[in-house]
Design a protein around this motif. Structure first.
Motif, PDB file in Angstrom:
ATOM      1  N   THR A 457       0.720  -1.067  -0.037  1.00  0.00           N
ATOM      2  CA  THR A 457      -0.053   0.025  -0.158  1.00  0.00           C
ATOM      3  C   THR A 457       0.807   1.173   0.131  1.00  0.00           C
ATOM      4  O   THR A 457       0.437   2.427  -0.675  1.00  0.00           O
ATOM      5  N   LEU A 458       1.757   0.744   0.869  1.00  0.00           N
ATOM      6  CA  LEU A 458       2.768   2.445   0.532  1.00  0.00           C
ATOM      7  C   LEU A 458       3.598   2.577  -0.735  1.00  0.00           C
ATOM      8  O   LEU A 458       3.106   3.898  -1.427  1.00  0.00           O
ATOM      9  N   VAL A 459       3.981   1.356  -0.852  1.00  0.00           N
ATOM     10  CA  VAL A 459       5.212   1.483  -2.158  1.00  0.00           C
ATOM     11  C   VAL A 459       4.031   1.919  -3.447  1.00  0.00           C
ATOM     12  O   VAL A 459       4.079   3.003  -4.215  1.00  0.00           O
ATOM     13  N   GLY A 460       2.376   1.283  -3.158  1.00  0.00           N
ATOM     14  CA  GLY A 460       1.555   1.752  -4.452  1.00  0.00           C
ATOM     15  C   GLY A 460       0.996   2.827  -4.793  1.00  0.00           C
ATOM     16  O   GLY A 460       1.138   3.649  -5.419  1.00  0.00           O
ATOM     17  N   GLY A 461       0.815   3.702  -3.252  1.00  0.00           N
ATOM     18  CA  GLY A 461       0.440   4.693  -2.902  1.00  0.00           C
ATOM     19  C   GLY A 461       2.083   5.764  -3.503  1.00  0.00           C
ATOM     20  O   GLY A 461       1.368   7.003  -3.778  1.00  0.00           O
ATOM     21  N   VAL A 462       2.704   5.697  -3.372  1.00  0.00           N
ATOM     22  CA  VAL A 462       3.817   6.402  -4.039  1.00  0.00           C
ATOM     23  C   VAL A 462       4.240   6.536  -5.352  1.00  0.00           C
ATOM     24  O   VAL A 462       4.122   7.044  -5.494  1.00  0.00           O
ATOM     25  N   LEU A 463       3.881   4.698  -6.010  1.00  0.00           N
ATOM     26  CA  LEU A 463       3.917   5.031  -7.024  1.00  0.00           C
ATOM     27  C   LEU A 463       2.612   5.896  -7.777  1.00  0.00           C
ATOM     28  O   LEU A 463       2.747   6.613  -9.053  1.00  0.00           O
ATOM     29  N   GLY A 464       1.136   5.320  -7.658  1.00  0.00           N
ATOM     30  CA  GLY A 464       0.332   6.109  -8.540  1.00  0.00           C
ATOM     31  C   GLY A 464       0.640   7.458  -7.596  1.00  0.00           C
ATOM     32  O   GLY A 464      -0.145   8.598  -8.926  1.00  0.00           O
ATOM     33  N   ALA A 465       0.546   8.583  -6.867  1.00  0.00           N
ATOM     34  CA  ALA A 465       1.053   9.833  -6.591  1.00  0.00           C
ATOM     35  C   ALA A 465       1.884   9.772  -7.703  1.00  0.00           C
ATOM     36  O   ALA A 465       1.482  11.034  -7.978  1.00  0.00           O
ATOM     37  N   PHE A 466       2.412   9.487  -7.713  1.00  0.00           N
ATOM     38  CA  PHE A 466       4.072   9.890  -8.578  1.00  0.00           C
ATOM     39  C   PHE A 466       2.913  10.090 -10.578  1.00  0.00           C
ATOM     40  O   PHE A 466       3.932  11.406 -11.537  1.00  0.00           O
ATOM     41  N   ILE A 467       2.785   8.798 -10.985  1.00  0.00           N
ATOM     42  CA  ILE A 467       2.175   8.855 -12.014  1.00  0.00           C
ATOM     43  C   ILE A 467       1.058   9.829 -12.097  1.00  0.00           C
ATOM     44  O   ILE A 467       0.871  10.999 -13.354  1.00  0.00           O
ATOM     45  N   LEU A 468       0.567  10.221 -11.018  1.00  0.00           N
ATOM     46  CA  LEU A 468      -0.489  11.425 -11.243  1.00  0.00           C
ATOM     47  C   LEU A 468       0.367  12.851 -10.992  1.00  0.00           C
ATOM     48  O   LEU A 468      -0.606  13.676 -11.376  1.00  0.00           O
ATOM     49  N   TRP A 469       1.337  12.660 -10.556  1.00  0.00           N
ATOM     50  CA  TRP A 469       2.003  13.831 -10.676  1.00  0.00           C
ATOM     51  C   TRP A 469       2.636  14.202 -11.968  1.00  0.00           C
ATOM     52  O   TRP A 469       2.918  15.670 -12.312  1.00  0.00           O
ATOM     53  N   ALA A 470       3.697  13.049 -11.736  1.00  0.00           N
ATOM     54  CA  ALA A 470       4.147  13.620 -13.406  1.00  0.00           C
ATOM     55  C   ALA A 470       3.839  13.512 -14.719  1.00  0.00           C
ATOM     56  O   ALA A 470       3.691  14.124 -15.840  1.00  0.00           O
ATOM     57  N   VAL A 471       1.903  12.852 -14.850  1.00  0.00           N
ATOM     58  CA  VAL A 471       1.535  12.149 -15.803  1.00  0.00           C
ATOM     59  C   VAL A 471       0.254  12.702 -16.009  1.00  0.00           C
ATOM     60  O   VAL A 471      -1.419  12.653 -15.310  1.00  0.00           O
ATOM     61  N   PRO A 472      -0.124  14.140 -16.189  1.00  0.00           N
ATOM     62  CA  PRO A 472      -1.505  14.914 -16.840  1.00  0.00           C
ATOM     63  C   PRO A 472      -2.483  15.002 -17.504  1.00  0.00           C
ATOM     64  O   PRO A 472      -3.273  14.861 -17.053  1.00  0.00           O
ATOM     65  N   ASP A 473      -2.046  14.288 -18.896  1.00  0.00           N
ATOM     66  CA  ASP A 473      -2.381  13.212 -19.533  1.00  0.00           C
ATOM     67  C   ASP A 473      -3.461  13.157 -19.512  1.00  0.00           C
ATOM     68  O   ASP A 473      -2.836  11.541 -18.441  1.00  0.00           O
TER      69      ASP A 473
END
Length: 729
Positions: A457-473
């Motif tokens: 959950t911790l790693v997935g939260g970081v991964l999901g947040a990074f995708i949402l921060w880095a990929v606006p499209d």
């Protein structure tokens, strides 16, 4: 310091993309995603989500197996989900009644485990529906339409699964067989390390026994797919014959791999400096690679491509090297005869690998499977009868299923009360859902899953947040969501940590599409996960805990009983009695299954609290000695089973050793079971003892190593008795 990712070969990729797990992941993703997308397209997004929820619940029951078993599991899950949701809807708005209902449902649905793993999966699907219903409980007027949409989603998933089965009736068996050969190749590669003087033998045995558990699981999966499917064992199709013949040869190959036991410590001292053991290790590794390529070809459902490598020249060179070795060292006194036996075994392994390739590549238009093997196929698979009296018989604290059901009921009520009274998050149903998923019958698995859930959950939260921060499209985000879904559902039965990581990431992306702030979702997801895991862990630890050490006596007894029966068939052969091939294979299967169950329980025990472990060193010795004993029995039996001449005459000292070995195992079994262990009516021990007394002077020409091998069986049996005595202290 540099970091590099492991290189993935083409074979590794084929094992992933053509596996049962990947096809299941694709199907589950399609079944869940399509209704939601169509609902959003048609302005009925809420209805689409409900249909997807029904598909999610039903996917829990879709474990590999025969088509009729899968269909029955789907239908049972549909009924259970409908009943649960109707009951939840009827008590909506009444917290006390809801809490009582959750307690009753969680207990009753968990008790379904008394009828086997598939029935337990039906209960898990209904528990998941119970937790998800708390997210948006339907009002009474909307209850029936809501249930109808859930059933529609379940039927949609069931339709996809059955259509795939109908279009590709042999695909599941091919995938299971390919993965079985892959596991066997790993086992053979581990056997090769025993010839490497640089490795530690204790570590080698530990890894080998762990891989034996994997091989046994894969073989049971193939048996379930092949021998329970009437289309494969009854219909005279080329594909069915290929599968039966290939699996039969693969099981016999595994028997010969297991049977190739030698005193590796002595071998290393005697021949380590000569370099001959390194050549044997290299040849075994290449044979393992050949077997792995065959598994990949079967999994992909294509011909082997190029003909498999011919190992004859390598075997000839090895024979020349063995012949050129100097006389044995006076310190070891070990003859090169043992190397010649290893060479014979290598030739046999190469021949059997070639047979597997031939069976799967040829048309087999006129070749039929072993009639005895096919006619008795039902004896090679376990049967779970649906006896309703089993439910009542398990309503006692002596039943591990009952204790687990009580734990589940208490944990679910605590999760519900905590979420209702103390935690008012928007998604507080995640706490109850986490509990139903994390709490397992055994403490070790509960602990392992809890750790994986929190880390994932911790790693997935970081991964999901990074995708949402880095990929606006939005389109690119949706692409990531799609990939993450496939990965999550692909690994849900094999690598739970990977599933949690990508499941958390795709849920964050999905909630963002619904207009929710992902940072708040991350915080709530982590908090709910920690609370749910704490409840599950605490309940498993404090309330009727099921420690593996409590289960080990029964497993030790079953292993000794299987090995004793296996040794008795060897004694029957030496006494000139006929042992039918089916009987031998059943006894061999019993030994492998019992050994794998014991090894798996021992591994789980090591992950439990130290205070609960009992005799870990002695149990490890028992596991290793059991493996050595069954390997040597297999080696002797396989040699005479395939011999064209008469069974060799057993000298008196060999007979005495065999009698002593059986007596030692019988004594250990009686002590471990705490009850007398009567000999069967046809037990060969009295007959052999009489023969030893009557004609001890008549045995003449025989294999000079036979007395040594039988004496070794006696020694290992005696060592097992000593370890058993230590376990009983």
């Amino acid at each position: 310091m540099s970091f590099s990712l492991p290189r993935l070969s083409r074979r590794d990729l084929s094992y992933f993309f053509f596996s049962q797990h990947f096809s299941d992941g694709l199907r589950t993703t399609l079944a869940i995603l399509l209704p939601a997308l169509l609902g959003a397209q048609w302005g009925q997004f809420a209805a689409g989500i409900t249909i997807s929820t029904g598909a999610v619940c039903l996917s829990v029951t879709d474990t590999p197996g025969p088509p009729n078993h899968r269909r029955n599991g789907h239908l049972a899950a549909l009924g259970a989900v409908a009943v649960v949701v109707v009951l939840m809807g009827l008590v909506e708005g009444h917290p006390v009644l809801m809490g009582a209902l959750i307690a009753g449902l969680s207990f009753g649905l968990t008790m379904l485990l008394v009828w086997g793993a598939r029935a337990g999966a039906v209960g898990s699907a209904a528990l998941l529906a119970m937790a998800l219903t708390l997210a948006h409980p339907p009002s009474l007027p909307d209850l029936l339409p809501h249930v109808g949409l859930l059933l529609l989603g379940g039927l949609w998933y069931m339709l996809l699964a059955l259509l795939q089965q109908q279009a590709l009736p042999y695909r599941g068996a091919q995938q299971a067989l390919g993965e079985c050969l892959h596991a066997m190749a790993g086992f053979l590669k581990l056997k090769a390390t025993f010839y490497n003087s640089a490795t530690d033998l204790d570590d080698d045995y530990r890894r080998l026994v762990a891989q034996q558990v994997v091989v046994n699981e894969k073989q049971e999966a193939v048996r379930d797919q092949i021998f329970r499917s009437r289309q494969i064992v009854s219909e005279s199709t080329s594909a069915g014959r290929r599968l039966v013949l290939t699996f039969t040869e693969a099981v016999d190959l595994y028997d010969h791999i297991t049977a190739s036991y030698y005193d590796y410590a002595v071998l290393r001292r005697a021949f380590g400096a000569s370099g001959i053991l390194s050549e044997i290790e290299a040849l075994l590794s290449r044979l393992a690679t050949d077997l792995d390529y065959l598994g990949s070809a079967i999994l992909v459902n294509r011909a082997y491509g190029t003909p498999p490598p011919d190992r004859t020249p390598e075997l000839a060179r090895l024979q020349t090297r063995i012949a050129a070795l100097p006389p044995p060292d006076a310190d070891t006194g070990l003859s090169t005869l043992v190397l010649k036996k290893i060479l014979v075994n290598l030739r046999d392994l190469a021949r059997r690998v070639s047979n597997i390739q031939r069976y799967f590549s040829e048309s087999l238009a006129t070749t039929s499977p072993d009639p005895g093997r096919v006619a008795n196929h039902g004896r090679f698979v376990s049967h779970q009868e649906l006896e309703f009296s089993a439910f009542g018989q398990n309503l006692t604290l002596s039943s591990s299923v009952f204790r687990h059901a009580v734990r589940m009921s208490v944990a679910c009520v605590v999760a519900f009360v905590l979420a209702e009274l103390l935690w008012h998050g928007q998604h507080n149903y995640w706490i109850l859902m986490t509990v139903t998923i994390m709490l397992k019958p055994g403490f070790s698995l509960t602990r392992e899953r809890n750790i994986q859930r929190i880390i994932g959950t911790l790693v997935g939260g970081v991964l999901g947040a990074f995708i949402l921060w880095a990929v606006p499209d939005g389109d690119v985000r949706f692409g990531f969501l799609l990939v993450f879904m496939v990965v999550a559902y692909t690994f849900q039965r094999t690598q739970y940590l990977v599933t949690v990581i990508f499941l958390t990431a795709y849920l964050l992306i999905m909630f963002t599409f619904l207009g929710q702030a992902y940072l708040g979702i991350i915080k709530e997801r982590i908090a709910d996960t920690v609370i749910g895991c704490a409840i599950a862990f605490g309940t498993a630890y404090l309330l009727f805990p099921r420690w593996e050490s409590d289960q080990l006596p029964d497993l030790l007894t079953a292993t000794l009983r299987a090995n004793l029966a296996y040794l008795r068939q060897l004694a029957d052969r030496l006494a000139g009695r006929e042992v039918p091939a089916t009987t031998y294979r059943l006894l061999r299967k019993d030994v492998y299954v019992a050994s794998a169950n014991l090894a798996a329980a021992f591994q789980r025990m090591l992950s439990e609290p130290r205070r609960t472990r009992r005799h870990p060193t002695e149990i490890h010795q028992f596991v290793v000695l059991n493996h050595i004993l069954s390997s040597n029995i297999s080696a002797l039996t396989a040699t005479w089973q395939e011999a064209t001449d008469a069974t060799p005459t057993v000298p008196p000292e060999g007979r005495r050793a065999l009698v002593s070995a059986q007596a030692a195992l019988s004594k250990s079994l009686a002590r471990l079971a705490a009850t007398p262990t009567p000999l069967p009516a046809d037990d060969p021990t009295p007959a052999l003892a009489a023969e030893v007394r009557a004609d001890s002077a008549t045995a003449t020409a025989t294999d000079r190593t036979l007395p040594e091998q039988l004496a070794f069986l006696q020694k290992v049996s005696a060592d097992l008795g000593k370890v058993t005595d230590l376990l009983l202290k």
